[in-house]
Design an enzyme around this catalytic site. Structure first.
Site, PDB file in Angstrom:
ATOM      1  NE  ARG A   1      41.567 -62.096 -19.619  1.00  0.00           N
ATOM      2  CZ  ARG A   1      41.649 -61.568 -20.586  1.00  0.00           C
ATOM      3  NH1 ARG A   1      40.994 -60.440 -20.844  1.00  0.00           N
ATOM      4  NH2 ARG A   1      42.675 -61.660 -21.501  1.00  0.00           N
TER       5      ARG A   1
ATOM      6  NE  ARG B   1      46.397 -54.609 -26.259  1.00  0.00           N
ATOM      7  CZ  ARG B   1      45.918 -55.722 -25.976  1.00  0.00           C
ATOM      8  NH1 ARG B   1      46.676 -56.235 -24.897  1.00  0.00           N
ATOM      9  NH2 ARG B   1      45.011 -56.348 -26.419  1.00  0.00           N
TER      10      ARG B   1
END
Ligand code: ADP
Length: 454
Positions: free
Chosen positions: A339, A293
């Site tokens: 992040r 993915r």
């Protein structure tokens, strides 16, 4: 190209995919849960369908609801993003049955690479080095004890169906094997509905280096180089990712890239995928798994190669040929992603919920922000704590670190706690600046922080 694509996801990645759709002249359909009704992805989309209540099981992981949204909205294709149904063969298969294109690899490739033990076998067959470990899942405790002796300690018990850093247990000595094996099997069964586990040698102090590949339906497969993702929290979740890996030689980059392409081709892979490797202290690398993915950290690769991975995914899924060959890919500069999470570093990274009262992100050259939140947005307890990704790019690693450090200092968030203070401390740390990190680095940094009472 498709006329309408449904994005079966939420958060920053849904926004990222909607932008790519719009740039290609494609209408985007968002799905959302009730508490996400004010999320940016709902506002950005051309159409939005509510798929249920807050808990993931009632909405984003409710397959009938998501499939129904695709049908009623008239979407020709579905982009799954990352997480949720992105690596579930059953979802891709259901879409195929409905005549809706899944923007990702073929069902068979998801199935094969989704089972980590089967993926190891495929890697071996493709000539890709793998971490020493068992061939196939463990059948009995006796087998495990025998195999463990051959592999040596410390070793890891890993769930075949594991992911997201879950389902991994460390075994230091033979007397711990039985307990850890049983615990891992029970845990894996509960978390993934599949109790199969296998054993793998534990590489001490490894670096996590992964290779981005992308392949079309005509047999063309290209790698876009590596990302260095050794800065991981205690649960093996990545916190900082970089491209390229500054210490990698041209020769090893080629070897890793070729191994990744060989593996992808051998399983008939299509679309974007990531081959993850661990690199030991001597620089030898070993396959650990493939993520079938788009990755959270894909932007750093986009920044240094100039390739828009999401748009390329859409084009390939729509039947176009890869618009570049391997010799077209070059790497320029250095990119770092941090992040940003709604977590309180002073309270052991506990989730922090509430309304965002101030949202002043950094700006400037080569500073990119991917987010779905804004001032006034409420963070609910239902979802992953990541609220944004900050990506900076510069000529080299030192400049990129300084740019990131200054961008993080500019970033002002009020109303909730974030990990920004911890990221600033990390970016200032001499070891990180020297590139002297492995996957145990954050644990050490946290211990130091606690001692210093930060
Ligand atoms: P997941 O699919 O849950 O992300 P991975 O197999 O990719 O699991 O492993 C996640 C992380 O766990 C790696 O990045 C690394 O930090 C650590 N890890 C995994 N396998 C090993 C190993 N054999 N030796 C040492 N660390 C490992």
């Amino acid at each position: 190209m498709f006329k309408k694509v449904l994005i079966a996801n939420r958060g920053e990645i849904a926004c990222r995919i909607i932008r790519a759709c719009h740039e290609l002249g494609v209408q985007a359909v968002a799905v959302y849960s009730e508490p996400d009704k004010d999320s940016l992805h709902v506002k950005m989309a051309d159409h939005a369908v509510c798929i249920g209540a807050g808990p993931n099981a009632d909405s984003y992981l409710n397959m009938p609801n998501v499939l129904m949204a695709a049908i009623v909205s008239g979407a020709e294709a579905v982009h799954p993003g990352y997480g949720y149904f992105s690596e579930q063969a059953q979802f891709a298969d259901a879409l195929q049955t409905l005549g809706i294109k899944f923007i990702g690899p073929p069902v068979e490739a998801i199935t094969q690479m989704g089972d980590k033990s089967a993926a190891r076998d495929a890697a071996k067959r493709a000539g890709c080095p793998v971490v020493p470990g068992t061939d196939g899942p463990i059948e009995s405790l006796e087998d495990a004890a025998e195999l463990a002796e051959t592999i040596g300690f410390p070793l890891l018990v890993k769930a075949s169906a594991g992911g997201g850093g879950r389902g991994i247990r460390r075994v230091e000595s033979p007397d711990e094997l039985e307990n850890q094996l049983t615990a891992a099997q029970i845990e894996a069964d509960a978390a993934f509905g599949n109790g199969q586990v296998y054993l793998e040698k534990m590489i001490v102090g490894p670096r996590h280096v992964e290779v981005q590949i992308i392949a079309d339906a005509y047999g063309n497969c290209v790698h876009l180089g590596e990302r260095e993702c050794s800065v991981q929290n205690l649960r093996h979740q990545k916190m900082i990712e970089e491209a390229p890996f500054a210490m990698l030689t041209e020769e090893v980059r080629d070897q890793m890239g070729s191994a990744a392409v060989a593996l992808a081709k051998s399983v008939g892979y299509q679309n974007a995928g990531t081959i993850e490797f661990l690199m030991d202290k001597s620089g030898d690398f070993y396959f650990i798994e493939m993520n079938t993915r788009l990755q959270v950290e894909h932007p750093v690769t986009e920044e240094v190669t100039g390739v828009d991975i999401v748009k390329t995914q859409l084009k390939i899924a729509a039947g176009e040929e890869l618009p570049f060959a391997q010799h077209d890919i070059t790497w320029q500069g250095h990119s770092i992603e941090a992040r940003i999470t709604a977590q309180d570093p002073e309270r052991k990274f506990a989730p922090s919920c509430g309304t965002i009262t101030q949202w002043t992100p950094p700006d400037g050259d080569d500073v990119r922000l991917e987010t779905h939140v804004y001032e006034g947005f409420s963070i609910t307890p239902f979802y992953d704590p990541m609220i944004a990704k900050l990506i900076v790019t510069a000529d080299d690693r030192s400049e990129a670190i300084r740019r990131m450090s200054s961008a993080l200092r500019e970033f002002k968030v009020g109303g909730i706690k974030t990990n920004i203070p911890f990221l600033i401390r990390l970016l200032d740390d001499a070891k990180y600046r020297a590139g002297d990190v492995d996957t145990t680095y954050v644990a050490t940094l946290m211990e130091e922080g606690e001692t210093a009472n930060v």
